[in-house]
Design an enzyme around this catalytic site. Structure first.
Site, short mmCIF file in Angstrom:
data_model
loop_
_atom_site.label_atom_id
_atom_site.label_comp_id
_atom_site.label_asym_id
_atom_site.label_seq_id
_atom_site.Cartn_x
_atom_site.Cartn_y
_atom_site.Cartn_z
N HIS A 138 0.83 -1.21 0.00
CA HIS A 138 0.00 0.00 0.00
C HIS A 138 0.88 1.26 0.00
O HIS A 138 0.64 2.19 -0.78
CB HIS A 138 -0.91 -0.03 1.23
CG HIS A 138 -1.74 1.21 1.43
ND1 HIS A 138 -3.05 1.31 0.99
CD2 HIS A 138 -1.45 2.40 2.00
CE1 HIS A 138 -3.52 2.52 1.29
NE2 HIS A 138 -2.56 3.20 1.91
N GLU A 139 1.88 1.30 0.85
CA GLU A 139 2.73 2.49 0.94
C GLU A 139 3.56 2.68 -0.33
O GLU A 139 3.68 3.81 -0.83
CB GLU A 139 3.66 2.41 2.17
CG GLU A 139 2.95 2.32 3.51
CD GLU A 139 1.96 3.45 3.74
OE1 GLU A 139 2.14 4.54 3.16
OE2 GLU A 139 0.99 3.26 4.49
N HIS A 142 1.47 4.26 -3.04
CA HIS A 142 1.35 5.72 -2.99
C HIS A 142 2.52 6.38 -3.74
O HIS A 142 2.34 7.36 -4.46
CB HIS A 142 1.37 6.22 -1.54
CG HIS A 142 0.05 6.15 -0.82
ND1 HIS A 142 -1.12 6.68 -1.35
CD2 HIS A 142 -0.29 5.64 0.39
CE1 HIS A 142 -2.11 6.49 -0.48
NE2 HIS A 142 -1.63 5.86 0.58
N GLU A 200 -6.45 6.72 -1.40
CA GLU A 200 -6.41 5.54 -0.52
C GLU A 200 -6.90 4.29 -1.23
O GLU A 200 -6.28 3.23 -1.17
CB GLU A 200 -7.24 5.78 0.74
CG GLU A 200 -6.56 6.68 1.77
CD GLU A 200 -5.17 6.20 2.12
OE1 GLU A 200 -4.93 5.00 2.15
OE2 GLU A 200 -4.30 7.06 2.34
ZN LIG Z 1 -2.51 5.25 2.38
#
Ligand SMILES: [Zn+2]
Length: 270
Positions: A138-139, A142, A200
């Site tokens: 997830h990171e 981004h 997100e």
């Molecule tokens: Zn996030």
């Protein structure tokens, strides 16, 4: 930091045409006003400064070895995917680094350039390597999706209205750097520039694909987020968000699993 903005000044003058690019995998068109080279340089500078103030766990612990293992697997899979799809430029100049910082804070982030920090406070929630892959995927998503550049562009466009982006950044290096830090959820300005709901959910999708490509079963994301929902107030600042709601996030992950599994390579190692 001043030097960076001076160097960037010339680039920005030549950069008067608004950059429009696409996010890998989702194909969403995005607006980025800042040169990637500047974002990577800021990532590198701020990463070094952060680690100076918050030294990484050393010598390596079992946990820091796991973070490096999972991070390396994901970064290699992402690099291969981008290369195979003619998007290597996205990570040009990336020098991946994975560090664990001893902190009660339940947090993790990835700055442009591939600079990752995982706080020990999140490890009881990730539990195993696949759980770690949910958070790190997830990171890293981004960063690969350039969400920080988009967030900074939006904020700077407001701050610099009337005087122009490059002039504002030259005159306000500290504020510009503060905006960078808060765009990545680092520091005390929690939620000030928290990623939008769109970012997100997009990072969740990309994260599922990235962990799958690295050999981690994306189904693990469902149980991780269910536990996060149960943990309630104990959510990591970067992942802390009133939106998407836990239910919506989990529902989207479940709906996207069949697509993510197309990328799943069964991991025979660790
Ligand atoms: Zn996030």
């Amino acid at each position: 930091m001043n030097k960076i903005f001076r160097n960037v000044f010339v680039v920005l003058l030549a950069f008067s045409i608004i950059a429009c690019s696409k996010v890998p995998i989702t194909g969403r068109k995005q607006l980025k006003l800042l040169p990637d080279s500047m974002m990577k340089e800021m990532g590198q500078t701020n990463y070094a400064a952060f680690l100076k103030e918050n030294p990484a766990v050393s010598p390596p612990t079992r946990q820091s070895v796991e973070v490096t293992t999972v991070g390396t697997r994901i970064s290699q899979a992402v690099e291969k995917y981008l290369k195979d799809n003619g998007m290597s430029k996205k990570i040009e100049g990336y020098k991946w680094e994975f560090n664990v910082v001893d902190s009660k804070e339940v947090n993790a982030w990835c700055m442009p350039g591939g600079k990752v920090v995982v706080y020990t406070g999140i490890l009881p929630l990730t539990k195993d390597n696949a759980g770690l892959a949910v958070v790190m995927g997830h990171e890293i998503a981004h960063a690969i999706a350039d969400h920080g550049n988009e967030r900074m562009s939006q904020e700077l466009a407001v701050q610099a209205a009337g005087i122009g982006l490059s002039v504002y950044m030259q005159q306000n290096p500290k504020q510009t750097n503060d905006i960078f830090m808060s765009a990545f959820g680092v520091g005390s300005q929690l939620g000030m520039l928290a990623y939008s709901r769109q970012h997100e959910l997009e990072a969740d999708k990309l994260g599922l694909v990235f962990m799958s490509m690295a050999g981690y079963n994306p189904e693990r994301a469902v149980s991780f987020w269910q536990e996060m929902a149960k943990a309630g107030g104990n959510k990591p600042p970067e992942l802390l968000s009133t939106h998407p709601s836990d239910d919506r996030r989990i529902a989207q992950i479940q709906a996207y699993l069949p697509e993510a599994k197309k990328y799943y390579v069964v991991n025979t190692g660790n």
